[in-house]
Design an enzyme around this catalytic site. Structure first.
Site, mmCIF file in Angstrom:
data_model
loop_
_atom_site.group_PDB
_atom_site.id
_atom_site.type_symbol
_atom_site.label_atom_id
_atom_site.label_comp_id
_atom_site.label_asym_id
_atom_site.label_seq_id
_atom_site.Cartn_x
_atom_site.Cartn_y
_atom_site.Cartn_z
ATOM 1 N N THR A 115 0.812 -1.219 0.000
ATOM 2 C CA THR A 115 0.000 0.000 0.000
ATOM 3 C C THR A 115 0.841 1.263 0.000
ATOM 4 O O THR A 115 1.959 1.278 0.532
ATOM 5 C CB THR A 115 -0.906 0.009 1.253
ATOM 6 O OG1 THR A 115 -1.344 1.351 1.512
ATOM 7 C CG2 THR A 115 -0.172 -0.463 2.501
ATOM 8 N N LYS A 137 2.292 -3.100 7.231
ATOM 9 C CA LYS A 137 2.349 -3.392 5.805
ATOM 10 C C LYS A 137 3.773 -3.250 5.260
ATOM 11 O O LYS A 137 4.128 -3.911 4.283
ATOM 12 C CB LYS A 137 1.397 -2.455 5.043
ATOM 13 C CG LYS A 137 -0.073 -2.831 5.177
ATOM 14 C CD LYS A 137 -0.409 -4.025 4.292
ATOM 15 C CE LYS A 137 -1.898 -4.292 4.230
ATOM 16 N NZ LYS A 137 -2.253 -5.376 3.297
ATOM 17 N N GLU A 193 0.408 3.543 1.891
ATOM 18 C CA GLU A 193 0.588 3.949 3.300
ATOM 19 C C GLU A 193 2.025 3.701 3.772
ATOM 20 O O GLU A 193 2.454 4.271 4.774
ATOM 21 C CB GLU A 193 -0.378 3.179 4.200
ATOM 22 C CG GLU A 193 -1.749 3.802 4.325
ATOM 23 C CD GLU A 193 -1.787 5.060 5.196
ATOM 24 O OE1 GLU A 193 -1.189 5.038 6.283
ATOM 25 O OE2 GLU A 193 -2.402 6.047 4.769
ATOM 26 N N TYR A 224 -0.836 0.526 10.914
ATOM 27 C CA TYR A 224 -1.180 -0.178 9.664
ATOM 28 C C TYR A 224 -0.028 -0.076 8.665
ATOM 29 O O TYR A 224 0.428 -1.075 8.105
ATOM 30 C CB TYR A 224 -2.463 0.430 9.078
ATOM 31 C CG TYR A 224 -2.784 -0.016 7.664
ATOM 32 C CD1 TYR A 224 -3.388 -1.240 7.418
ATOM 33 C CD2 TYR A 224 -2.482 0.798 6.564
ATOM 34 C CE1 TYR A 224 -3.687 -1.649 6.122
ATOM 35 C CE2 TYR A 224 -2.779 0.402 5.271
ATOM 36 C CZ TYR A 224 -3.387 -0.820 5.047
ATOM 37 O OH TYR A 224 -3.674 -1.225 3.758
HETATM 38 P P1 NAP Z 1 -11.335 -4.660 2.814
HETATM 39 O O1 NAP Z 1 -12.534 -4.372 1.981
HETATM 40 O O2 NAP Z 1 -11.250 -4.112 4.182
HETATM 41 O O3 NAP Z 1 -11.208 -6.262 2.900
HETATM 42 C C1 NAP Z 1 -10.337 -6.879 3.796
HETATM 43 C C2 NAP Z 1 -10.577 -8.377 3.756
HETATM 44 O O4 NAP Z 1 -9.702 -8.994 4.719
HETATM 45 C C3 NAP Z 1 -12.008 -8.802 4.144
HETATM 46 O O5 NAP Z 1 -12.350 -9.927 3.389
HETATM 47 C C4 NAP Z 1 -11.842 -9.205 5.611
HETATM 48 O O6 NAP Z 1 -12.799 -10.127 6.056
HETATM 49 C C5 NAP Z 1 -10.472 -9.868 5.549
HETATM 50 N N1 NAP Z 1 -9.804 -9.992 6.841
HETATM 51 C C6 NAP Z 1 -9.565 -9.035 7.763
HETATM 52 N N2 NAP Z 1 -8.884 -9.536 8.802
HETATM 53 C C7 NAP Z 1 -8.695 -10.852 8.548
HETATM 54 C C8 NAP Z 1 -8.089 -11.909 9.237
HETATM 55 N N3 NAP Z 1 -7.511 -11.749 10.431
HETATM 56 N N4 NAP Z 1 -8.063 -13.133 8.675
HETATM 57 C C9 NAP Z 1 -8.658 -13.341 7.468
HETATM 58 N N5 NAP Z 1 -9.275 -12.391 6.765
HETATM 59 C C10 NAP Z 1 -9.291 -11.154 7.296
HETATM 60 O O7 NAP Z 1 -10.001 -4.230 2.056
HETATM 61 P P2 NAP Z 1 -9.757 -3.926 0.504
HETATM 62 O O8 NAP Z 1 -10.028 -2.491 0.257
HETATM 63 O O9 NAP Z 1 -10.440 -4.968 -0.306
HETATM 64 O O10 NAP Z 1 -8.185 -4.116 0.413
HETATM 65 C C11 NAP Z 1 -7.607 -5.380 0.105
HETATM 66 C C12 NAP Z 1 -6.157 -5.393 0.564
HETATM 67 O O11 NAP Z 1 -5.429 -4.359 -0.083
HETATM 68 C C13 NAP Z 1 -5.955 -5.140 2.049
HETATM 69 O O12 NAP Z 1 -4.845 -5.898 2.448
HETATM 70 C C14 NAP Z 1 -5.630 -3.660 2.143
HETATM 71 O O13 NAP Z 1 -4.867 -3.412 3.288
HETATM 72 C C15 NAP Z 1 -4.840 -3.480 0.858
HETATM 73 N N6 NAP Z 1 -4.908 -2.164 0.239
HETATM 74 C C16 NAP Z 1 -6.104 -1.554 0.003
HETATM 75 C C17 NAP Z 1 -6.132 -0.326 -0.646
HETATM 76 C C18 NAP Z 1 -7.432 0.376 -0.937
HETATM 77 O O14 NAP Z 1 -7.398 1.583 -1.210
HETATM 78 N N7 NAP Z 1 -8.560 -0.331 -0.959
HETATM 79 C C19 NAP Z 1 -4.934 0.282 -1.051
HETATM 80 C C20 NAP Z 1 -3.727 -0.376 -0.820
HETATM 81 C C21 NAP Z 1 -3.726 -1.610 -0.196
HETATM 82 P P3 NAP Z 1 -14.247 -9.652 6.604
HETATM 83 O O15 NAP Z 1 -15.089 -9.429 5.376
HETATM 84 O O16 NAP Z 1 -14.669 -10.796 7.425
HETATM 85 O O17 NAP Z 1 -14.028 -8.388 7.387
HETATM 86 O O1 G4F Z 2 -10.575 6.662 3.277
HETATM 87 P P1 G4F Z 2 -9.500 6.595 4.278
HETATM 88 O O2 G4F Z 2 -9.826 5.986 5.596
HETATM 89 O O3 G4F Z 2 -8.280 5.860 3.567
HETATM 90 P P2 G4F Z 2 -6.711 5.803 3.922
HETATM 91 O O4 G4F Z 2 -6.450 6.139 5.325
HETATM 92 O O5 G4F Z 2 -6.008 6.596 2.873
HETATM 93 O O6 G4F Z 2 -6.418 4.250 3.731
HETATM 94 C C1 G4F Z 2 -6.916 3.530 2.606
HETATM 95 O O7 G4F Z 2 -5.981 3.631 1.558
HETATM 96 C C2 G4F Z 2 -4.708 3.006 1.826
HETATM 97 C C3 G4F Z 2 -3.833 3.226 0.583
HETATM 98 O O8 G4F Z 2 -3.163 4.459 0.687
HETATM 99 C C4 G4F Z 2 -4.953 1.541 2.104
HETATM 100 F F1 G4F Z 2 -3.768 0.905 2.301
HETATM 101 C C5 G4F Z 2 -5.848 1.376 3.306
HETATM 102 O O9 G4F Z 2 -6.111 -0.017 3.504
HETATM 103 C C6 G4F Z 2 -7.161 2.095 3.036
HETATM 104 O O10 G4F Z 2 -7.835 1.410 2.018
HETATM 105 O O11 G4F Z 2 -8.935 8.067 4.565
HETATM 106 C C7 G4F Z 2 -8.453 8.897 3.518
HETATM 107 C C8 G4F Z 2 -8.179 10.287 4.080
HETATM 108 C C9 G4F Z 2 -7.317 10.298 5.345
HETATM 109 O O12 G4F Z 2 -6.395 11.345 5.253
HETATM 110 C C10 G4F Z 2 -8.300 10.594 6.466
HETATM 111 O O13 G4F Z 2 -7.736 11.273 7.572
HETATM 112 O O14 G4F Z 2 -9.442 10.854 4.471
HETATM 113 C C11 G4F Z 2 -9.297 11.463 5.735
HETATM 114 N N1 G4F Z 2 -10.610 11.535 6.385
HETATM 115 C C12 G4F Z 2 -11.257 12.693 6.693
HETATM 116 N N2 G4F Z 2 -12.399 12.418 7.331
HETATM 117 C C13 G4F Z 2 -11.342 10.504 6.815
HETATM 118 C C14 G4F Z 2 -12.483 11.061 7.419
HETATM 119 N N3 G4F Z 2 -11.160 9.170 6.744
HETATM 120 C C15 G4F Z 2 -12.136 8.370 7.266
HETATM 121 N N4 G4F Z 2 -11.993 7.014 7.156
HETATM 122 N N5 G4F Z 2 -13.250 8.871 7.879
HETATM 123 C C16 G4F Z 2 -13.472 10.220 7.985
HETATM 124 O O15 G4F Z 2 -14.468 10.651 8.557
#
Ligand code: NAP
Ligand code: G4F
Length: 346
Positions: free
Chosen positions: A133, A161, A135, A157
């Protein structure tokens, strides 16, 4: 022979899109889901196949990244061609509340999978994808981040990662495992979890539009993110494992927007006109139609440390994988808003 893939986190946003993609590509897809007190499979219900079916190409297993024997047994039984490790405690703010659990799942979980590949001697068979990520970069002054930029994560986090990023590289170098990191910048979709900022804004503003909610409270409104579409990004994951050698790739759009920009774009799609007033924690958005305050900051949503800006450079993926994003910011926002409105019209 059909290829076999194992997806951890198949019930999540990315897991569901990746499962769809791999099924279309004729894979046999295995997924690990956690046991929960209520069904947690809403994102994959449309592709679910009854276990009593004689021939299935989607098979779910109960499991957890914290449970080594469970992961070992699943991998031993399936011997997959590809493992996509998408499971994680993926919420940055929650990682400050649950740092130990986050490290256990997001850092040690990766070792558990890599150890299984190593100990089962699957090096020559099983390719491994790690969901890394943006992050891991933390707060930085760089305009665009790429595979050579410095890492300085600023949340439990991000730190967890970063461990997984390095252990994936380490097992690649030490044990000759085809193990790759996709360093993905934020990606969203109608399937995005409701507590991430994009989906929270979409759902909140739609409710406000229909007079079902008064004000939407958020945290840092000035943070900038590089938002792509999850569908484009799971295609990149697959491409990363089809590359001729294991490697690490940044996947992004190269363009970033503030949270306020995202709010304005959602409002535009809902034909709402907003006026911004005040600064910092006192900043609010007023609905010009009725002069009501509809966005305000609640300090509970501010993080102990936040990343102000993240923008990615995907030129390596473009050059070596021939990958580029197809869905832009305004198309992404429109799809999320339309999908939410659709639920109300139904
Ligand atoms: P998500 O919607 O939060 O999905 C996370 C998945 O992991 C869900 O299926 C969850 O199961 C499962 N999980 C959580 N804890 C677990 C555990 N202890 N054992 C087994 N399964 C577990 O995340 P996503 O947005 O699809 O992201 C997928 C991956 O990419 C994650 O690793 C995230 O950190 C990474 N990532 C995401 C983004 C982004 O912007 N979306 C960017 C960079 C990297 P439940 O459904 O039961 O909760
Ligand atoms: O939507 P966010 O919670 O995503 P964040 O923290 O960027 O993380 C996501 O992207 C990562 C990749 O860069 C992934 F690795 C991670 O698993 C996840 O999918 O927050 C985005 C931004 C932050 O700066 C946060 O402080 O939005 C700001 N924000 C402002 N108000 C908020 C809020 N975030 C959340 N969740 N809720 C708020 O009310």
């Amino acid at each position: 022979m059909k290829k076999t893939a194992l997806i951890t986190g198949i019930t999540g946003q990315d897991g569901s899109y990746l499962a769809e993609l791999l099924l279309k590509k004729n894979y046999i897809v295995h997924g690990i889901k956690r046991r929960s007190s209520q069904f947690n499979t809403s994102r994959i219900d449309h592709i679910y196949q009854d276990p009593s079916l004689h021939k299935r190409n989607l098979i779910l297993h109960h499991g957890d990244l914290l449970d080594s024997p469970n992961l070992f047994n699943i991998i031993r039984n399936i011997k997959p061609d590809e493992i996509y490790n998408l499971a994680a405690q993926s919420h940055v703010a929650v990682s400050f509340e649950q740092p130990e659990y986050t490290a256990n799942a997001d850092a040690l979980g990766t070792i558990r999978l890599l150890e299984a590949i190593k100990n089962l001697k699957l090096q020559s068979k099983t390719k491994f994808y790690q969901a890394s990520t943006s992050e891991i970069y933390g707060d930085n002054n760089l305009k665009k981040l790429n595979e050579n930029s410095n890492f300085k994560p600023s949340s439990p986090y991000g730190v967890s990662k970063l461990f997984s990023y390095w252990i994936t590289r380490n097992y690649r170098d030490s044990y000759n495992i085809f193990a790759s990191n996709g360093i993905l910048f934020n990606h969203e979709s109608p399937r995005r979890g409701e507590t991430f900022v994009t989906q929270k804004i979409v759902k909140g503003l739609v409710k406000i539009k229909y007079n079902l909610q008064g004000c939407l409270f958020l945290g840092n409104l000035d943070a900038k993110r590089d938002w792509g579409h999850a569908k484009d990004y799971v295609f990149a994951m697959w491409k990363i494992l089809q590359h001729k050698k294991p490697d690490d790739f940044c996947i992004a759009t190269g363009k970033s927007f503030t949270i306020k920009n995202f709010i304005d774009e959602v409002a535009k799609n809902l034909q709402m006109k907003l006026k911004w007033e005040g600064k910092g924690v006192n900043e609010v958005a007023i609905n010009t139609r009725n002069n009501k305050k509809i966005i305000a900051v609640n300090q509970m949503y501010l993080r102990p440390s936040d990343i102000n800006s993240l923008t990615g450079d995907y030129s390596k993926a473009k050059k070596l994988l021939n990958w580029k994003p197809k869905i832009n910011f305004s198309q992404l926002v429109k799809e999320m808003v339309d999908s939410e409105l659709d639920k109300y019209s139904k």
